[in-house]
Design an enzyme around this catalytic site. Structure first.
Site, PDB file in Angstrom:
ATOM      1  N   CYS A   1       0.824  -1.202   0.000  1.00  0.00           N
ATOM      2  CA  CYS A   1       0.000   0.000   0.000  1.00  0.00           C
ATOM      3  C   CYS A   1       0.862   1.258   0.000  1.00  0.00           C
ATOM      4  O   CYS A   1       1.789   1.370   0.811  1.00  0.00           O
ATOM      5  CB  CYS A   1      -0.874  -0.043   1.258  1.00  0.00           C
ATOM      6  SG  CYS A   1      -1.845   1.434   1.489  1.00  0.00           S
TER       7      CYS A   1
ATOM      8  N   CYS B   1      -0.536   5.736   7.288  1.00  0.00           N
ATOM      9  CA  CYS B   1      -1.872   5.361   7.751  1.00  0.00           C
ATOM     10  C   CYS B   1      -1.818   4.713   9.132  1.00  0.00           C
ATOM     11  O   CYS B   1      -0.892   3.976   9.455  1.00  0.00           O
ATOM     12  CB  CYS B   1      -2.475   4.383   6.743  1.00  0.00           C
ATOM     13  SG  CYS B   1      -4.090   3.776   7.186  1.00  0.00           S
TER      14      CYS B   1
ATOM     15  N   CYS C   1      -7.950   0.769   0.025  1.00  0.00           N
ATOM     16  CA  CYS C   1      -7.334   0.037   1.135  1.00  0.00           C
ATOM     17  C   CYS C   1      -7.194  -1.446   0.783  1.00  0.00           C
ATOM     18  O   CYS C   1      -8.133  -2.072   0.300  1.00  0.00           O
ATOM     19  CB  CYS C   1      -8.204   0.201   2.372  1.00  0.00           C
ATOM     20  SG  CYS C   1      -7.637  -0.734   3.773  1.00  0.00           S
TER      21      CYS C   1
ATOM     22  N   GLN D   1     -17.103  -9.768  14.546  1.00  0.00           N
ATOM     23  CA  GLN D   1     -15.685  -9.949  14.211  1.00  0.00           C
ATOM     24  C   GLN D   1     -15.415  -9.444  12.799  1.00  0.00           C
ATOM     25  O   GLN D   1     -16.213  -9.688  11.894  1.00  0.00           O
ATOM     26  CB  GLN D   1     -15.323 -11.437  14.300  1.00  0.00           C
ATOM     27  CG  GLN D   1     -15.452 -12.013  15.690  1.00  0.00           C
ATOM     28  CD  GLN D   1     -14.278 -11.663  16.582  1.00  0.00           C
ATOM     29  OE1 GLN D   1     -13.344 -10.979  16.179  1.00  0.00           O
ATOM     30  NE2 GLN D   1     -14.336 -12.116  17.824  1.00  0.00           N
TER      31      GLN D   1
ATOM     32  N   TYR E   1     -18.232 -13.597  28.508  1.00  0.00           N
ATOM     33  CA  TYR E   1     -17.887 -12.482  27.611  1.00  0.00           C
ATOM     34  C   TYR E   1     -18.335 -12.861  26.187  1.00  0.00           C
ATOM     35  O   TYR E   1     -17.555 -12.837  25.252  1.00  0.00           O
ATOM     36  CB  TYR E   1     -16.382 -12.185  27.616  1.00  0.00           C
ATOM     37  CG  TYR E   1     -15.778 -12.104  28.991  1.00  0.00           C
ATOM     38  CD1 TYR E   1     -15.709 -10.888  29.654  1.00  0.00           C
ATOM     39  CD2 TYR E   1     -15.293 -13.246  29.628  1.00  0.00           C
ATOM     40  CE1 TYR E   1     -15.156 -10.801  30.927  1.00  0.00           C
ATOM     41  CE2 TYR E   1     -14.746 -13.179  30.904  1.00  0.00           C
ATOM     42  CZ  TYR E   1     -14.671 -11.960  31.546  1.00  0.00           C
ATOM     43  OH  TYR E   1     -14.124 -11.900  32.803  1.00  0.00           O
TER      44      TYR E   1
ATOM     45  N   GLU F   1     -22.789 -11.737  29.066  1.00  0.00           N
ATOM     46  CA  GLU F   1     -22.237 -10.558  28.398  1.00  0.00           C
ATOM     47  C   GLU F   1     -22.792  -9.298  29.060  1.00  0.00           C
ATOM     48  O   GLU F   1     -23.960  -9.240  29.430  1.00  0.00           O
ATOM     49  CB  GLU F   1     -22.616 -10.621  26.899  1.00  0.00           C
ATOM     50  CG  GLU F   1     -22.578  -9.339  26.123  1.00  0.00           C
ATOM     51  CD  GLU F   1     -21.185  -8.718  25.976  1.00  0.00           C
ATOM     52  OE1 GLU F   1     -20.208  -9.452  25.739  1.00  0.00           O
ATOM     53  OE2 GLU F   1     -21.095  -7.504  26.128  1.00  0.00           O
TER      54      GLU F   1
ATOM     55  N   ASP G   1     -13.704 -15.321  26.618  1.00  0.00           N
ATOM     56  CA  ASP G   1     -13.132 -14.501  25.529  1.00  0.00           C
ATOM     57  C   ASP G   1     -13.198 -13.035  25.974  1.00  0.00           C
ATOM     58  O   ASP G   1     -13.969 -12.248  25.447  1.00  0.00           O
ATOM     59  CB  ASP G   1     -13.953 -14.730  24.245  1.00  0.00           C
ATOM     60  CG  ASP G   1     -13.393 -13.951  23.062  1.00  0.00           C
ATOM     61  OD1 ASP G   1     -12.287 -13.392  23.164  1.00  0.00           O
ATOM     62  OD2 ASP G   1     -14.077 -13.912  22.015  1.00  0.00           O
TER      63      ASP G   1
ATOM     64  N   CYS H   1      -7.427 -11.745  22.981  1.00  0.00           N
ATOM     65  CA  CYS H   1      -6.823 -10.834  22.011  1.00  0.00           C
ATOM     66  C   CYS H   1      -5.642 -10.101  22.634  1.00  0.00           C
ATOM     67  O   CYS H   1      -5.074  -9.208  22.033  1.00  0.00           O
ATOM     68  CB  CYS H   1      -7.863  -9.832  21.520  1.00  0.00           C
ATOM     69  SG  CYS H   1      -8.629  -8.911  22.865  1.00  0.00           S
TER      70      CYS H   1
HETATM   71  N1  SAH Z   1     -16.924 -13.729  22.219  1.00  0.00           N
HETATM   72  C1  SAH Z   1     -17.428 -12.601  21.492  1.00  0.00           C
HETATM   73  C2  SAH Z   1     -17.006 -11.242  22.016  1.00  0.00           C
HETATM   74  C3  SAH Z   1     -15.647 -11.102  22.612  1.00  0.00           C
HETATM   75  S1  SAH Z   1     -15.167  -9.427  22.938  1.00  0.00           S
HETATM   76  C4  SAH Z   1     -17.107 -12.733  20.019  1.00  0.00           C
HETATM   77  O1  SAH Z   1     -16.203 -13.461  19.662  1.00  0.00           O
HETATM   78  O2  SAH Z   1     -17.790 -12.121  19.216  1.00  0.00           O
HETATM   79  C5  SAH Z   1     -15.358  -9.298  24.689  1.00  0.00           C
HETATM   80  C6  SAH Z   1     -16.773  -9.055  25.138  1.00  0.00           C
HETATM   81  O3  SAH Z   1     -16.779  -8.953  26.554  1.00  0.00           O
HETATM   82  C7  SAH Z   1     -17.393  -7.756  24.628  1.00  0.00           C
HETATM   83  O4  SAH Z   1     -18.610  -8.078  23.997  1.00  0.00           O
HETATM   84  C8  SAH Z   1     -17.636  -6.921  25.894  1.00  0.00           C
HETATM   85  O5  SAH Z   1     -18.806  -6.140  25.839  1.00  0.00           O
HETATM   86  C9  SAH Z   1     -17.744  -7.982  26.948  1.00  0.00           C
HETATM   87  N2  SAH Z   1     -17.417  -7.612  28.339  1.00  0.00           N
HETATM   88  C10 SAH Z   1     -16.535  -6.697  28.780  1.00  0.00           C
HETATM   89  N3  SAH Z   1     -16.435  -6.740  30.118  1.00  0.00           N
HETATM   90  C11 SAH Z   1     -17.274  -7.721  30.550  1.00  0.00           C
HETATM   91  C12 SAH Z   1     -17.604  -8.244  31.841  1.00  0.00           C
HETATM   92  N4  SAH Z   1     -17.041  -7.779  32.945  1.00  0.00           N
HETATM   93  N5  SAH Z   1     -18.490  -9.254  31.897  1.00  0.00           N
HETATM   94  C13 SAH Z   1     -19.065  -9.749  30.785  1.00  0.00           C
HETATM   95  N6  SAH Z   1     -18.796  -9.278  29.541  1.00  0.00           N
HETATM   96  C14 SAH Z   1     -17.915  -8.278  29.421  1.00  0.00           C
END
Ligand code: SAH
Length: 450
Positions: free
Chosen positions: A72, A78, A158, A281, A310, A331, A380, A407
């Site tokens: 790019c 960027c 992009c 995602q 999460y 969540e 997650d 992540c």
């Molecule tokens: N597993 C999902 C999202 C992962 S991102 C996927 O793959 O699409 C992490 C997520 O945790 C987000 O949606 C965020 O809103 C949530 N989160 C953040 N703090 C949290 C908490 N204390 N308890 C529960 N969820 C939470």
């Protein structure tokens, strides 16, 4: 003492978590963008703080064999890609090593095996979502923010976004110019169009265009609709109202002006409805590989009870529900849970149940009140990792397996160590490249009860 505006010849000894090269001058670290480990580089010191500095490479004296010409033309300016000068093969090795080093340094695991990073065959045009800021530079411009700034780089081609974005962007840009619609100006808070959001269903080809505006209405919106609806795959056109003077791109209110309120996409066999405000995602191909790995580690046979903490919009939960007896998702964001329930219904999945709330509150409460049970717990979490109350409850519930998707490998290492000291052992560690040309890496770890 390193000083600003000094020229130095340095060797790059490490890469920062953002993918910048790190040089050490008598122990003082200097971050140098666009350089690679092993390179000898002449730098100009741009800033010298107390404990670290920033430099700009002005001459690569000895280049690394892993150096490549960025594809790019705006790669170095960027704020999107940070390691386009690194060969893709090297990126995959770098990401694997980053996770290994964190597990060793932070987690204290000496003999851990991190499996090779799952990369992309074609690591371009992978993103299903793009948000282009709109501004002025003589005329209307759209593009991307420069690194660490809000200066817009005028660019519509992009290499990590969808190939179709360029055509869509041009339609919107021409509409703005032809109808004398103003671009939003951050310094004055005046002007109408702030951002153009484009989402595309990777497997369905459905397209969503959402204009983020500083006002209630978009003048001449009919003309925009007429032009956009001719684009094959166009499924949803909307306005998002954002009158706040802040950096946050999206406001809370969405008005659909043509088509559906959402587009649909698939990960594996599961369909998801995605609205402008939904989290989804950004790399669906790699997400499928990541979730398949999580599913493989969970090793479900249809009889298990699984908790997915999460869970966001239930992406992993619904994926696991196909092979489990029951999945519970937790969540914090209520809209995400609404999406999760809707997506469960859309796929006729009846064995997934969702709770809104903090993982560290919902899980202990359910455990103490209802003695809930789990064969496997999947987490997650966001970058900061899991709360210790959440981890303590996991230990109390004593599931056979914990699958940790992350992540941020630094907080992953911290949490895995914590569980490691409380009866769990690491069985497998896999890394997946969800964001080629950036320093980010996703990791999935399988832990078993000893
Ligand atoms: N597993 C999902 C999202 C992962 S991102 C996927 O793959 O699409 C992490 C997520 O945790 C987000 O949606 C965020 O809103 C949530 N989160 C953040 N703090 C949290 C908490 N204390 N308890 C529960 N969820 C939470």
């Amino acid at each position: 003492m390193v000083q600003k505006n000094q020229k130095l010849v340095v060797e790059i000894v490490d890469l920062s978590s953002e993918g910048a090269g790190v040089a050490k001058v008598e122990g003082y670290p200097i971050f140098v963008k666009d350089t690679l480990v092993g390179e000898k580089v002449e730098i100009l010191v741009l800033r010298a703080n107390k404990n670290y500095g920033f430099g700009k490479a002005i001459n690569i004296i000895e280049a690394s064999p892993d150096r490549v010409e960025p594809k790019c033309p705006v790669a170095s300016k960027c704020g999107g890609c940070s390691i386009q000068h690194m060969s893709y093969d090297c990126q995959l090795r770098y990401k694997k090593n980053k996770v290994y080093q964190n597990l060793k340094r932070i987690g204290g695991f000496d003999n851990i095996e991190v499996e090779d990073t799952i990369g992309m065959d074609e690591p371009f045009y992978y993103r299903n979502k793009a948000q282009y800021p709109v501004g002025y530079d003589k005329g209307i411009i759209t593009g991307f923010y420069a690194a660490n700034s809000h200066r817009i780089i005028d660019f519509d081609n992009c290499y990590i976004g969808s190939k179709r974005n360029r055509e869509i962007l041009n339609v919107v840009k021409n509409f703005i110019v032809e109808n004398n619609i103003t671009a939003y100006d951050e310094t004055t808070g005046r002007g109408i169009v702030r951002h153009i959001l484009i989402r595309e269903g990777h497997f369905t080809g459905e397209i969503m265009v959402c204009l983020i505006i500083n006002g209630q209405d978009l003048p001449h919106q009919k003309e925009l609709i007429e032009k956009l609806r001719e684009i094959p795959g166009m499924a949803s056109i909307s306005l998002n109202i954002n009158k706040k003077r802040s950096n946050v791109i999206l406001g809370d209110k969405v008005k659909t002006i043509w088509g559906q309120e959402y587009i649909t996409d698939k990960i594996g066999d599961i369909s998801y409805e995605i609205s402008p405000l939904s989290f989804f995602q950004v790399n669906p191909k790699q997400t499928w590989k990541l979730y398949s790995k999580a599913l493989e580690y969970a090793d479900l046979h249809g009889e298990e009870t699984v908790w997915d903490l999460y869970c966001g919009i239930g992406t992993i939960s619904l994926f696991l529900a196909q092979n489990a007896k029951k999945v519970y998702g937790v969540e914090i964001v209520p809209q995400a849970i609404e999406d999760a329930r809707r997506n469960a219904a859309l796929n006729n999945i009846t064995n997934a149940e969702f709770f809104t709330g903090k993982a560290e509150e919902v899980l202990p409460e359910q455990y103490e009140k209802n003695q809930v049970y789990a064969d496997t717990i999947v987490v997650d979490p966001p970058r900061k990792g899991c709360d210790s109350v959440c981890l303590d409850t996991i230990v109390k519930m004593a599931p056979e397996k914990v699958v940790y998707v992350s992540c941020d490998s630094a907080t992953l290492a911290r949490d895995v160590k914590y569980l490691g000291e409380r009866g769990y052992e690491v069985k497998r560690v896999k890394t997946v490249d969800m964001f080629p040309w950036s320093g980010h890496v996703e990791t999935v770890v399988l832990m078993s009860r000893k």
